[in-house]
Enzyme design. Structure first.
Site, short mmCIF file in Angstrom:
data_model
loop_
_atom_site.label_atom_id
_atom_site.label_comp_id
_atom_site.label_asym_id
_atom_site.label_seq_id
_atom_site.Cartn_x
_atom_site.Cartn_y
_atom_site.Cartn_z
N GLY A 172 -15.24 -9.85 89.13
CA GLY A 172 -14.51 -9.03 90.08
C GLY A 172 -13.07 -8.82 89.66
N ASP A 173 -12.42 -9.88 89.22
CA ASP A 173 -11.04 -9.77 88.75
C ASP A 173 -10.96 -8.90 87.50
OD1 ASP A 173 -9.38 -11.65 90.46
OD2 ASP A 173 -10.96 -13.00 89.84
#
Length: 401
Positions: A172-173
């Site tokens: 996600g990051d």
């Protein structure tokens, strides 16, 4: 380090990185690899927490050696007004500002986009946060794993009926960082061709994940279908799955019509290759359990290497499930410079990932190893016009490190 005489794609671009951990710094890493000067602002004392994440060598995370290469470290206590003034001074001469604080943090320091654009009208400001700068959730704390859940990814990463699991990395990051880097490039291009004005790029972690969720929402909109977890299979596409071998697992993607025929011939199931009901994907999806069983029965009698060799001869896409050791020993990774030796500032050598994407005329490079906390504070502040006496005074006050 990589030595090159080729020009850098982002030479002359100055980036101020005010983020920490993963999303913002990964974007800064990407820009730095292609020539941007990245000045990383860290808190005095401990600095970026990533310095101490996962496995530590000589007091520093080896992850840090990848994430912060090609960067300069300036350690400031941003709780103090004098440190905030230093940041404004640096931002005034920058092209890009990256931050991944909770919304409102910059504003609390007197560095809202409006204030920064009054100081530097051409500044491109990248803001990465859990939920974005607007909306009812903007003030909630958000990490990458939460973005993966809200973006729809975590619901699909499981065996049917079992607990959703992590992808295994902070995807996600990283997706947010890559969307941020794309946004920075577009904003810099717009600034160049449309009069020099900067703008704000607002990236939410969950939106970056959601942007990669393919047909998830159109299928729900058109058919009311909620896509569910399917383990290693690719729902609606057949055959595409992981199959057991004598010594591990192999992934096989035989979902092209002609590929399927070659795959069935390779596994000794000419009857399935010639079956008119299996000539297209729709027919294969209807009988996917039968097809998977046929492939699995064949792979179970062979080693991974044997399966790979036979499917390569049949021109069927297949791949083993690589571990870190497999990657480190793989000749293809080595031939494409995706395994590089990097020396830390403590003198250790560590193998690190190479640079992606690969540009033919302006390739990315590793020009410097990851800095110790505050390594570049004096040099950067001197370049910004502070005298040695002023720097010493600030150090005495604890404003800088």
């Amino acid at each position: 380090m990589q030595e090159t005489t080729t020009p850098a794609a982002l030479a002359g671009v100055r980036v101020i990185e005010m983020g920490q951990l993963i999303a913002g710094p990964f974007c800064g890493k990407t820009l730095g690899e292609f020539g941007a000067e990245v000045i990383k602002i860290e808190a005095v004392g401990a600095g970026d927490p990533l310095r101490n994440w996962r496995l530590i060598k000589n007091g520093t995370s080896v992850w840090w050696q990848v994430q912060s290469r090609n960067k300069k470290s300036v350690a400031l206590d941003l709780r103090q007004a004098e440190a905030q003034d230093i940041v404004r001074r640096l931002i005034a001469e920058a092209d890009v500002l990256i931050e991944n604080f909770r919304p409102g943090t910059l504003e609390g320091w007197g560095m809202s986009p409006e204030e920064l654009h009054a100081l530097n009208p051409g500044l491109v400001i990248l803001r990465i946060s859990g939920y974005g700068q607007t909306g009812p959730y903007r003030d909630l704390p958000g990490f990458g794993v939460i973005g993966e859940a809200m973006g729809g990814l975590r619901h699909l990463t499981a065996e049917p009926g079992r607990v959703p699991v992590r992808v295994g990395v902070s995807i996600g990051d990283t997706l947010a960082a890559l969307h941020g880097a794309i946004g920075v490039m577009m904003a810099l291009y717009h600034r160049k061709v449309n009069g020099g004005a900067g703008q704000v790029i607002d990236v939410a972690l969950h939106e970056a994940v959601f942007n990669c969720m393919e047909s998830l929402i159109p299928e729900y909109s058109a058919f009311g279908v909620v896509r569910e977890a399917a383990g290693s299979a690719l729902p609606g596409i057949a055959p595409s799955n992981a199959y057991p071998c004598q010594d591990g697992w192999v992934l096989v993607a035989g979902n092209g019509d002609s590929i399927f025929k070659r795959l069935m011939a390779a596994v000794g199931r000419q009857d399935l290759a010639d079956d008119p009901q299996l000539a297209d994907n729709a027919g294969r999806v209807a009988r996917v359990a039968e097809i998977d069983a046929a492939i699995g029965a064949w792979t179970a009698t062979l080693t991974v290497a044997q399966v790979m060799e036979r499917l390569a001869a049949a021109r069927v896409p297949a791949g083993k499930v690589y571990t870190a050791r497999d990657i480190a020993e793989d000749p293809h990774y080595q031939a494409r410079d995706m395994l590089l030796t990097q020396q830390t500032r403590d003198g250790d050598e560590v193998t690190v990932p190479g640079i992606c994407p690969k540009l033919s005329a302006t390739p990315g490079t590793i020009r410097s190893s990851a800095p110790r906390l505050g390594d570049d504070t004096d040099a950067v502040l001197a370049e910004a016009g502070l005298t040695q006496e002023q720097i010493a005074l600030l150090r005495g006050k604890g404003v800088i490190q």
